[in-house]
Design a protein around this motif. Structure first.
Motif, PDB file in Angstrom:
ATOM      1  N   THR A   1       9.439  -2.046  -8.060  1.00 21.02           N
ATOM      2  CA  THR A   1       9.356  -3.399  -7.497  1.00 21.02           C
ATOM      3  C   THR A   1       8.952  -3.330  -6.027  1.00 21.02           C
ATOM      4  N   ALA A   2       9.550  -2.399  -5.284  1.00 13.42           N
ATOM      5  CA  ALA A   2       9.240  -2.265  -3.850  1.00 13.42           C
ATOM      6  C   ALA A   2       7.795  -1.805  -3.633  1.00 13.42           C
ATOM      7  N   PHE A   3       7.199  -1.162  -4.652  1.00 13.52           N
ATOM      8  CA  PHE A   3       5.798  -0.727  -4.540  1.00 13.52           C
ATOM      9  C   PHE A   3       4.865  -1.941  -4.390  1.00 13.52           C
TER      10      PHE A   3
ATOM     11  N   THR B   1      10.957 -11.187   0.049  1.00 14.13           N
ATOM     12  CA  THR B   1      10.594 -12.597   0.259  1.00 14.13           C
ATOM     13  C   THR B   1       9.546 -13.099  -0.734  1.00 14.13           C
ATOM     14  N   ASP B   2       8.957 -12.195  -1.531  1.00 14.11           N
ATOM     15  CA  ASP B   2       7.999 -12.610  -2.568  1.00 14.11           C
ATOM     16  C   ASP B   2       8.698 -13.044  -3.852  1.00 14.11           C
TER      17      ASP B   2
ATOM     18  N   VAL C   1      10.043 -14.079 -11.986  1.00 10.31           N
ATOM     19  CA  VAL C   1      10.527 -14.541 -10.670  1.00 10.31           C
ATOM     20  C   VAL C   1       9.596 -14.114  -9.535  1.00 10.31           C
ATOM     21  N   ALA C   2       8.555 -13.341  -9.864  1.00 14.23           N
ATOM     22  CA  ALA C   2       7.477 -13.028  -8.918  1.00 14.23           C
ATOM     23  C   ALA C   2       6.279 -12.603  -9.754  1.00 14.23           C
ATOM     24  N   GLN C   3       5.074 -12.903  -9.266  1.00 13.85           N
ATOM     25  CA  GLN C   3       3.882 -12.562 -10.059  1.00 13.85           C
ATOM     26  C   GLN C   3       2.644 -12.605  -9.153  1.00 13.85           C
TER      27      GLN C   3
END
Ligand code: ADP
Ligand code: MG
Length: 140
Positions: free
Chosen positions: A129-131, A136-137, A35-37
């Motif tokens: 993940t926050a790192f 919004t990404d 879902v993000a990359q």
């Protein structure tokens, strides 16, 4: 079971061999959605920050040299019990001990160059993940 998200990294040994698509296929075949990359190159300092929990381990310097030695793909995976599911799909840290069909059994080279990182708890998944990602990404 609940839908969760976890942080994954495809490591430099895998980007060097051009097998990021093969690894992503294993995630998707096992019900994990990317879902993000993003493909990035970590600095030594970023690798040290990311792996700060291992700062006292004997392999810390070698590990952070390796993680900053080439590009990585940082990604957020989503699915039912995604944190535990991803750890299962990854296999044991040492590819020699990883179960057949796991990413590390298929593609890992040794205990350090083991192709993937995955968060080990929901708490660490949120921190890791926050790192790398802003809310919004990520599009689930
Ligand atoms: P995992 O990635 O399975 O959660 P750890 O958190 O214990 O494993 O270790 C983080 C990473 O450090 C490993 O994925 C691997 O790249 C490296 N590593 C672990 N153990 C060793 C070791 N004995 N020698 C060299 N590198 C290691
Ligand atoms: Mg770990």
């Amino acid at each position: 079971m609940a839908v969760e998200r976890t942080l994954s990294i495809i490591k430099p040994d895998a980007t060097a061999r051009n097998i990021t698509g093969k690894i992503n296929a294993v995630f998707e075949e096992n019900g994990l959605r990317i879902v993000a990359q993003r493909r990035i190159r970590l600095t030594k300092q970023q690798a040290e920050q990311f792996y700060a929990v291992h700062a006292e381990r004997s392999f810390f310097d070698e590990l952070t040299d390796y993680m900053s030695s080439g590009p990585v793909v940082v990604q957020v995976l989503e699915g039912e019990s995604a944190v535990l599911k991803n750890r299962e799909v990854m296999g044991a840290t040492n590819p020699a001990n990883a179960e057949e069909g796991t990413i590390r059994a298929l593609y890992g080279q040794n205990v350090q160059e083991n192709s993937v990182h995955g968060s080990d708890s929901p708490e660490n998944a949120a921190i890791e993940t926050a790192f790398f990602f802003a809310a919004t990404d990520i599009a689930g």
